[in-house]
Design an enzyme around this catalytic site. Structure first.
Site, mmCIF file in Angstrom:
data_model
loop_
_atom_site.group_PDB
_atom_site.id
_atom_site.type_symbol
_atom_site.label_atom_id
_atom_site.label_comp_id
_atom_site.label_asym_id
_atom_site.label_seq_id
_atom_site.Cartn_x
_atom_site.Cartn_y
_atom_site.Cartn_z
ATOM 1 C CG HIS A 1 -1.916 5.390 2.766
ATOM 2 N ND1 HIS A 1 -2.195 6.403 3.645
ATOM 3 C CD2 HIS A 1 -2.847 4.433 2.989
ATOM 4 C CE1 HIS A 1 -3.245 6.083 4.380
ATOM 5 N NE2 HIS A 1 -3.657 4.885 3.998
ATOM 6 C CG ASP B 1 -14.375 1.789 2.590
ATOM 7 O OD1 ASP B 1 -15.476 1.551 3.121
ATOM 8 O OD2 ASP B 1 -13.292 1.805 3.218
ATOM 9 C CG ASP C 1 -1.959 1.072 1.203
ATOM 10 O OD1 ASP C 1 -1.917 1.924 0.290
ATOM 11 O OD2 ASP C 1 -2.831 1.070 2.090
ATOM 12 C CD GLU D 1 -7.305 3.898 0.714
ATOM 13 O OE1 GLU D 1 -7.302 4.489 1.804
ATOM 14 O OE2 GLU D 1 -6.529 2.963 0.436
ATOM 15 C CG HIS E 1 -10.235 0.671 1.612
ATOM 16 N ND1 HIS E 1 -10.832 1.561 2.476
ATOM 17 C CD2 HIS E 1 -8.905 0.734 1.858
ATOM 18 C CE1 HIS E 1 -9.904 2.152 3.203
ATOM 19 N NE2 HIS E 1 -8.721 1.666 2.859
ATOM 20 C CD GLU F 1 -4.706 -0.322 -0.869
ATOM 21 O OE1 GLU F 1 -5.384 0.429 -0.141
ATOM 22 O OE2 GLU F 1 -4.514 -1.525 -0.611
#
Length: 381
Positions: free
Chosen positions: A185, A257, A183, A235, A284, A209
């Site tokens: 982010h 999500d 991830d 997400e 997510h 991700e």
């Protein structure tokens, strides 16, 4: 049957639950939350509840249309998350009313079990090998880890090597028959992401991700074309219209999500859209039990489902955990790295209402940290 009351509960560690009650005594639960902005979403739920009280809860699709579009201004994380939790609760009521799980109302199951992954490490994992080994011992066949902490605008050789070294540790523990997802982010700039992804390729991550920030979607196609690692994102995308450019850019994995992207009603459509582009679904869900129960309904009914995130043991959760507010933990028992299909009515989660009400009296004010680089400038968290 009419909706008589909508309540919200601010529950630690960082969640918001909603409870929708009907005059027939049927109650539905949802999880409308933006992590770090739970109080703002709570206010949005209160406003949207003005439409729902007095209405037939079984008109789920119609309510979704009104809640998302009836106020003229639409979209964004707060509104979409408020709608998402209410949508979950309405589907929960529908399933309980008809005596069927939500996935049965939406066409029935396509699988008996769903692969799940476990989180390991924080932003600067130190004991990564031990953490991964513990998850392997617990039966998980996949883990996810953050790629990096604070990173320079163009990653230094040392920062790039640190990312690769951590993933190499994971690959060494997992071996060739298990998976690690990484991830980012949105913490790396596009130039750094391109460089790091090339270095990670020999370690075969399941996916990378959010290598770019959501507002950099116009750069996504170029990164996908250059990356030998499958790209996942979603997400911080809140509907079909926002997922469409990412899918046309060629992402391999869509990650809506269920508590942000308009709930079950919208994520069903996102999943179908993703299928037309050959993309897989990995919802997510670093959230609570209601969000996970809603996500698992998607796992049971979605042909292009890949894997499910879940939050047991995640580093964000101190004051409470995934199982703190449920009466029966069986739907969240994972064996062999999988969740097994639950055919209980509605979402299939039995919420401990007394525990939720007690937790709401304590409340929380969770905020994500604000990071800065060594020169004092803002850094993505």
């Amino acid at each position: 049957m009419k909706i008589t009351r909508v309540e919200t509960f601010l529950v630690p560690p960082r969640w918001l639950f909603c409870r929708v009650e009907t005059d027939d005594g049927v109650v539905g639960w949802g999880e409308p939350v933006v992590e770090g902005r739970a109080e703002v979403v709570r206010a949005a739920v209160r406003v949207l509840a003005e439409h729902l009280v007095g209405q037939d809860p079984l008109r789920v699709q119609d309510h979704w249309q009104v809640l998302t579009k009836g106020g003229f201004y639409r979209g964004g994380p707060v509104l979409s998350s408020a709608v998402a939790g209410l949508d979950q609760a309405l589907w929960d009521i529908a399933g309980k009313t008809y005596g069927a799980p939500v996935h049965a109302l939406l066409g029935g199951p396509v699988r008996e079990r769903a692969r799940v992954y476990a989180w390991v490490g924080g932003d600067e994992p130190a004991d990564l090998a031990e953490q991964i080994a513990a998850q392997v011992d617990a039966g998980f066949t996949a883990v996810k880890m953050n790629a990096a902490g604070v990173t320079s605008p163009i990653a230094t050789p040392a920062e790039t090597a640190a990312v690769v070294d951590r993933v190499a540790v994971a690959r060494d523990v997992l071996g060739p028959h298990r998976d690690v997802a990484v991830d980012f982010h949105g913490r790396l700039t596009p130039a750094s992401a391109r460089r790091v992804l090339a270095e990670l390729a020999p370690l075969h991550p399941l996916f990378a991700e959010e290598p770019l920030l959501p507002e950099q979607g116009h750069l996504l196609a170029g990164l996908v074309a250059a990356s030998p690692v499958p790209i996942a994102t979603g997400e911080r995308l809140y509907g079909r219209a926002e997922f469409l450019p990412a899918l046309t850019a060629g992402i391999a994995v869509a990650q809506p999500d269920l508590s942000h992207a308009g709930g079950i009603t919208e994520v069903v459509r996102i999943a179908a859209l993703a299928e037309t582009y050959g993309a897989l679904l990995a919802p997510h869900c670093p959230l609570g039990p209601i969000a996970l129960a809603a996500s698992l309904q998607m796992a049971w009914l979605t042909p292009n489902f890949l894997i499910q995130e879940q939050s047991r043991g995640i580093h964000y959760h101190k004051a409470a955990d995934l199982l703190s507010y449920v009466v029966d933990t069986e739907p969240f028992r994972f064996t062999g790295g999988h969740a097994h299909r639950c055919d209980r009515p509605g979402l299939g989660v039995d919420v401990d209402e007394a525990a939720v009400r007690a937790a709401d009296r304590r409340g929380h004010a969770w905020r994500n940290p604000v990071w800065r680089r060594s020169d004092g400038s803002f850094a993505e968290w």
